[in-house]
Design a protein around this motif. Structure first.
Motif, short mmCIF file in Angstrom:
data_model
loop_
_atom_site.label_atom_id
_atom_site.label_comp_id
_atom_site.label_asym_id
_atom_site.label_seq_id
_atom_site.Cartn_x
_atom_site.Cartn_y
_atom_site.Cartn_z
N ARG A 23 0.83 -1.21 0.00
CA ARG A 23 0.00 0.00 0.00
C ARG A 23 0.87 1.25 0.00
NH1 ARG A 23 -4.45 0.28 4.35
NH2 ARG A 23 -4.72 2.27 3.33
N LEU A 24 1.91 1.25 0.82
CA LEU A 24 2.82 2.39 0.88
C LEU A 24 3.50 2.62 -0.46
CD1 LEU A 24 4.30 4.60 2.46
CD2 LEU A 24 5.95 2.85 3.15
N LYS A 25 3.95 1.54 -1.09
CA LYS A 25 4.60 1.62 -2.39
C LYS A 25 3.65 2.24 -3.41
CE LYS A 25 7.06 -1.34 -5.66
NZ LYS A 25 7.44 -2.74 -5.95
N GLY A 26 2.40 1.82 -3.41
CA GLY A 26 1.41 2.36 -4.33
C GLY A 26 1.15 3.84 -4.09
N ILE A 27 1.05 4.23 -2.83
CA ILE A 27 0.83 5.64 -2.49
C ILE A 27 2.00 6.47 -2.97
CG2 ILE A 27 0.70 7.26 -0.56
CD1 ILE A 27 -0.95 5.08 0.92
N GLN A 28 3.23 5.99 -2.72
CA GLN A 28 4.41 6.75 -3.10
C GLN A 28 4.58 6.82 -4.61
OE1 GLN A 28 7.47 4.89 -0.68
NE2 GLN A 28 7.22 6.45 0.89
N GLN A 29 4.15 5.82 -5.34
CA GLN A 29 4.25 5.86 -6.80
C GLN A 29 3.27 6.85 -7.41
OE1 GLN A 29 3.76 1.80 -8.10
NE2 GLN A 29 5.94 1.36 -7.95
N ASN A 30 2.11 7.03 -6.77
CA ASN A 30 1.07 7.90 -7.32
C ASN A 30 1.09 9.31 -6.75
OD1 ASN A 30 -0.01 5.85 -8.96
ND2 ASN A 30 -1.11 5.00 -7.22
N CYS A 44 10.02 13.63 0.40
CA CYS A 44 8.74 14.19 -0.03
C CYS A 44 7.95 14.64 1.19
CB CYS A 44 7.95 13.16 -0.82
SG CYS A 44 6.32 13.76 -1.34
N LEU A 45 7.41 15.85 1.12
CA LEU A 45 6.63 16.38 2.23
C LEU A 45 5.26 15.73 2.34
CD1 LEU A 45 7.51 20.15 1.68
CD2 LEU A 45 8.53 18.57 3.34
N LYS A 46 4.79 15.09 1.28
CA LYS A 46 3.46 14.48 1.28
C LYS A 46 3.49 13.01 1.69
CE LYS A 46 1.43 17.34 -2.31
NZ LYS A 46 0.76 17.33 -3.62
N CYS A 47 4.39 12.22 1.11
CA CYS A 47 4.35 10.77 1.31
C CYS A 47 5.59 10.20 2.00
CB CYS A 47 4.14 10.06 -0.02
SG CYS A 47 5.58 10.09 -1.11
N ASP A 48 6.54 11.07 2.37
CA ASP A 48 7.77 10.66 3.08
C ASP A 48 8.71 9.78 2.27
OD1 ASP A 48 7.12 12.14 5.33
OD2 ASP A 48 6.16 10.46 6.33
N LYS A 49 8.57 9.77 0.95
CA LYS A 49 9.53 9.04 0.11
C LYS A 49 10.88 9.74 0.18
CE LYS A 49 10.50 7.37 -4.48
NZ LYS A 49 10.02 7.11 -5.82
N VAL A 50 11.95 8.97 0.28
CA VAL A 50 13.29 9.52 0.39
C VAL A 50 14.09 9.17 -0.85
CG1 VAL A 50 15.45 9.45 1.69
CG2 VAL A 50 13.27 9.39 2.91
#
Length: 55
Positions: A23-30, A44-50
């Motif tokens: 689920r996290l991977k999908g959120i970060q991809q979109n 990322c300020l929205k999804c915390d992807k680094v």
């Protein structure tokens, strides 16, 4: 608590963790990322992807 119950609980937790990671991977991809950071990494300020920028 016996060994069998502990093993069952570990298996359930692994399954739950795998589901949440997907689920996290999908959120970060979109996400339409808004990155903030420094010369070494940005987050990322929205999804915390680094993204690592310097090795």
């Amino acid at each position: 608590m016996n060994v069998q119950k502990i093993k069952e609980e570990i298996t359930q937790m692994k399954t739950s963790l795998a589901f949440l990671e997907e689920r996290l991977k999908g959120i970060q991809q979109n996400c339409d990322h808004r990155f903030d950071g420094d010369q070494y990494y940005e987050k990322c300020l929205k999804c915390d992807k680094v993204n690592v920028l310097y090795y």
